[in-house]
Motif scaffolding. Sequence first.
Motif, PDB file in Angstrom:
ATOM      1  N   ILE A  28       8.838   4.018  11.667  1.00  0.00           N
ATOM      2  CA  ILE A  28       8.407   4.283  10.292  1.00  0.00           C
ATOM      3  C   ILE A  28       7.710   3.025   9.776  1.00  0.00           C
ATOM      4  CG2 ILE A  28       9.190   4.938   7.976  1.00  0.00           C
ATOM      5  CD1 ILE A  28      11.861   5.829   9.536  1.00  0.00           C
ATOM      6  N   LEU A  29       6.424   3.140   9.506  1.00  0.00           N
ATOM      7  CA  LEU A  29       5.667   1.953   9.085  1.00  0.00           C
ATOM      8  C   LEU A  29       6.102   1.451   7.713  1.00  0.00           C
ATOM      9  CD1 LEU A  29       1.872   2.286  10.000  1.00  0.00           C
ATOM     10  CD2 LEU A  29       3.642   0.831  11.012  1.00  0.00           C
ATOM     11  N   HIS A  30       6.378   2.378   6.810  1.00  0.00           N
ATOM     12  CA  HIS A  30       6.690   1.979   5.430  1.00  0.00           C
ATOM     13  C   HIS A  30       8.027   2.559   4.998  1.00  0.00           C
ATOM     14  CE1 HIS A  30       2.538   0.766   5.486  1.00  0.00           C
ATOM     15  NE2 HIS A  30       2.146   2.016   5.677  1.00  0.00           N
ATOM     16  N   PRO A  31       9.123   2.016   5.507  1.00  0.00           N
ATOM     17  CA  PRO A  31      10.429   2.548   5.116  1.00  0.00           C
ATOM     18  C   PRO A  31      10.732   2.216   3.660  1.00  0.00           C
ATOM     19  CG  PRO A  31      10.712   0.555   6.421  1.00  0.00           C
ATOM     20  CD  PRO A  31       9.239   0.865   6.431  1.00  0.00           C
ATOM     21  N   ASP A  32      11.648   2.980   3.103  1.00  0.00           N
ATOM     22  CA  ASP A  32      12.118   2.712   1.744  1.00  0.00           C
ATOM     23  C   ASP A  32      12.696   1.292   1.709  1.00  0.00           C
ATOM     24  OD1 ASP A  32      13.493   2.527  -0.625  1.00  0.00           O
ATOM     25  OD2 ASP A  32      14.393   4.541  -0.492  1.00  0.00           O
ATOM     26  N   PRO A  33      12.108   0.403   0.890  1.00  0.00           N
ATOM     27  CA  PRO A  33      12.572  -0.996   0.893  1.00  0.00           C
ATOM     28  C   PRO A  33      14.014  -1.126   0.422  1.00  0.00           C
ATOM     29  CG  PRO A  33      10.940  -0.620  -0.840  1.00  0.00           C
ATOM     30  CD  PRO A  33      10.983   0.630  -0.021  1.00  0.00           C
ATOM     31  N   CYS A 110      19.815   3.267   6.596  1.00  0.00           N
ATOM     32  CA  CYS A 110      19.586   2.005   7.298  1.00  0.00           C
ATOM     33  C   CYS A 110      19.580   0.858   6.293  1.00  0.00           C
ATOM     34  CB  CYS A 110      18.238   2.022   8.020  1.00  0.00           C
ATOM     35  SG  CYS A 110      18.098   3.365   9.204  1.00  0.00           S
ATOM     36  N   GLU A 111      20.010  -0.277   6.769  1.00  0.00           N
ATOM     37  CA  GLU A 111      19.937  -1.515   5.985  1.00  0.00           C
ATOM     38  C   GLU A 111      18.480  -1.724   5.542  1.00  0.00           C
ATOM     39  OE1 GLU A 111      21.321  -4.704   8.470  1.00  0.00           O
ATOM     40  OE2 GLU A 111      20.387  -6.222   7.176  1.00  0.00           O
ATOM     41  N   PRO A 112      18.278  -2.210   4.302  1.00  0.00           N
ATOM     42  CA  PRO A 112      16.901  -2.405   3.834  1.00  0.00           C
ATOM     43  C   PRO A 112      16.098  -3.318   4.761  1.00  0.00           C
ATOM     44  CG  PRO A 112      18.454  -2.655   2.027  1.00  0.00           C
ATOM     45  CD  PRO A 112      19.271  -2.550   3.276  1.00  0.00           C
ATOM     46  N   CYS A 113      14.833  -2.964   4.968  1.00  0.00           N
ATOM     47  CA  CYS A 113      13.928  -3.851   5.689  1.00  0.00           C
ATOM     48  C   CYS A 113      12.516  -3.533   5.240  1.00  0.00           C
ATOM     49  CB  CYS A 113      14.085  -3.693   7.210  1.00  0.00           C
ATOM     50  SG  CYS A 113      13.260  -2.260   7.908  1.00  0.00           S
ATOM     51  N   ARG A 114      11.620  -4.487   5.428  1.00  0.00           N
ATOM     52  CA  ARG A 114      10.255  -4.286   4.952  1.00  0.00           C
ATOM     53  C   ARG A 114       9.434  -3.416   5.911  1.00  0.00           C
ATOM     54  NH1 ARG A 114       7.535  -8.698   5.003  1.00  0.00           N
ATOM     55  NH2 ARG A 114       9.220 -10.089   5.645  1.00  0.00           N
ATOM     56  N   GLY A 115       9.906  -3.229   7.075  1.00  0.00           N
ATOM     57  CA  GLY A 115       9.200  -2.368   8.015  1.00  0.00           C
ATOM     58  C   GLY A 115       8.370  -3.169   8.990  1.00  0.00           C
ATOM     59  N   PRO A 116       7.945  -2.541  10.068  1.00  0.00           N
ATOM     60  CA  PRO A 116       8.305  -1.155  10.374  1.00  0.00           C
ATOM     61  C   PRO A 116       9.776  -1.025  10.802  1.00  0.00           C
ATOM     62  CG  PRO A 116       6.999  -2.088  12.144  1.00  0.00           C
ATOM     63  CD  PRO A 116       7.049  -3.132  11.069  1.00  0.00           C
TER      64      PRO A 116
END
Length: 627
Positions: A28-33, A110-116
């Motif tokens: 997922i390139l742009h996951p929910d931050p 999932c734990e927050p991350c900026r992606g991907p």
Amino acid sequence: MAMKKESILYSLGMHDPAGHRYTVRLEILHPDPKGQTLSLPAWIPGSYLIRDFSRQVETLRATRGRITNDGAVNGWAANGRAANGQSAGAGGRRGRQLAVRKVGNHSWRCEPCRGPLVVEYTVYAWDLSVRGAHFDQSHAFFNGASLFLAVEGQADQPCLLRIEPPAQRRDWKVYTSLPAADGHPEAARRHGFGMYRAPDYDALIDHPVEIGTPQVVRFRAHGAEHELVFSGAAPNLDLARIARDAQKICAAQIALFEPSSKRAPFLDSSDHYVFMTQVTADGYGGLEHRASTALMAARRDLPTIGSEPGASYQTFLGLLSHEYFHTWNVKRIKPAAFAPYDLSRENHTRLLWVFEGFTSYYDDLMLLRSGVIGRNDYLRMLAKTISAVHRGSGRHKQSVAESSYDAWTRYYKQDENSPNALVSYYTKGSLVALGLDLLIRRETAGAHTLDDVMRLLWERYGRDFYRSGAGRGLPENAMLRLVREATGVNVADFIERCVEGREDVPLQQLLPQQGIAMAWKAPSDTPTLDIRTRSQNGQTQIATVYENGAAHAAGLSAGDLLVAIGGLRVGEPATLDALLCAYRPGDSVQMHVFRGDELRAYTAVLRAPAPTECELSFAQADPRPEH
Ligand SMILES: [Zn+2]
């Protein structure tokens, strides 16, 4: 058509056929931050039961990936994936492991991350049904609802699916109506492995995939390409015969809905339609999709080369016709409750009598209209349906509208008492359609038919469903108005009595106008206990006790094992009939049964079998061409 860039990629691996495990890698390139939620559907559209597909997900881990920009295409690196540090040769740092936790029966966060964001998991697939996923050394079949996690908040985003070739089986091919990702460097060719594309998640899971070395035949109907795919052992399968018959059925259905343009409905979603059939010893069933269907067929129902097909071939053709009709009726003309589907919970509608009932009416009718069966065959099939609907007392307790609403908890969860408690929105729904058709024909002196209603539904709700972006569904109370608009006939009284109410469809009054006589007869002369039985280890077990019948009056129960009648041992169910033959209606007979491990004795008064079998015949030598 302008393409939105895909920012979601699913890669499917098939490395463990013996363990029946698929490997899925979701990027997922742009996951929910704030932390991405992922979920599997709780059910699969077309089959109205909570199935909890998530229970087959075995391992799931998430890592933060890394995008390389060398030769990026559509936001993805040249090899089609957001580079993850763990991939060999990607040259990046190792992806950071992210915490994942379950947040509900079907969801993970999932734990927050900026992606991907990269999520990898395995799915156990050992369900040989039209609803699930299956994988072994002989083939792979899956519905996306079993395999692909939805990315919450991005369900409307286009996505890519890479189907990776299994290392051991170079001869396998891919059969699906899911379009290839044309223009992508890894785009799959027809029947090839590689990249496929879906405009949104709903589409991704609405194109099942069969992979292997099936028997395949193709035909065109009004110019549109259709493919019949048979997996499982089926020696000497007469593919040409099936293609010839299927072609007639499909062509007739296209002409019904689109009499002038003759445009096939699925061309909004795929350039071809796929019937994917799993052949087994005694399978039966189908699940409809927007440009394909998954079917289960019994080997004996299929024709073999060099011999005339048996009567049960009509069962297969009826199933094929049914699922194809759904391409219009339920996949595009939908109840408002399904537009869009809520895949996390039950979606209630009181209209399954329209979507399954009307489809059940037209499935056999289209066999007749396309010339695949004759009028007498059709009457036999119709009589069988009428008999089935009239057998149980449940039809007086539940309306088809109620049966539709309760599909999730009752129709799909049948038990020994169901014939006494339920009515089927399939079979009674098909009689409702027949009744409406006959009523419309009578009131308009043949100027209109139910076909006009189907065409109005198609025009109003179906034709542009996937084209318009946000297709509208049929409101719960709209049918009455639509029938009137299409035909000028007011069917309020009929709907009130036979759809919302629990009255039988008055076929005895309606059929004669079409030159068809209806009569009832008893199935045999043998006195009866009014039960359904099944074979249990060489013995006879009561499966259902019909309400107010002889067994009910005697105190017998479903589950009872019949030991003896009149002091004589009962073996297999056939021996029961042989024993009952010696008696006459009104005779009292001693019954010994095991209820659990307790031996019990009851006295039953045998009855004459009720006239539960419908017989239809043409009343005159020169019947009308239809019905
Ligand atoms: Zn159906």
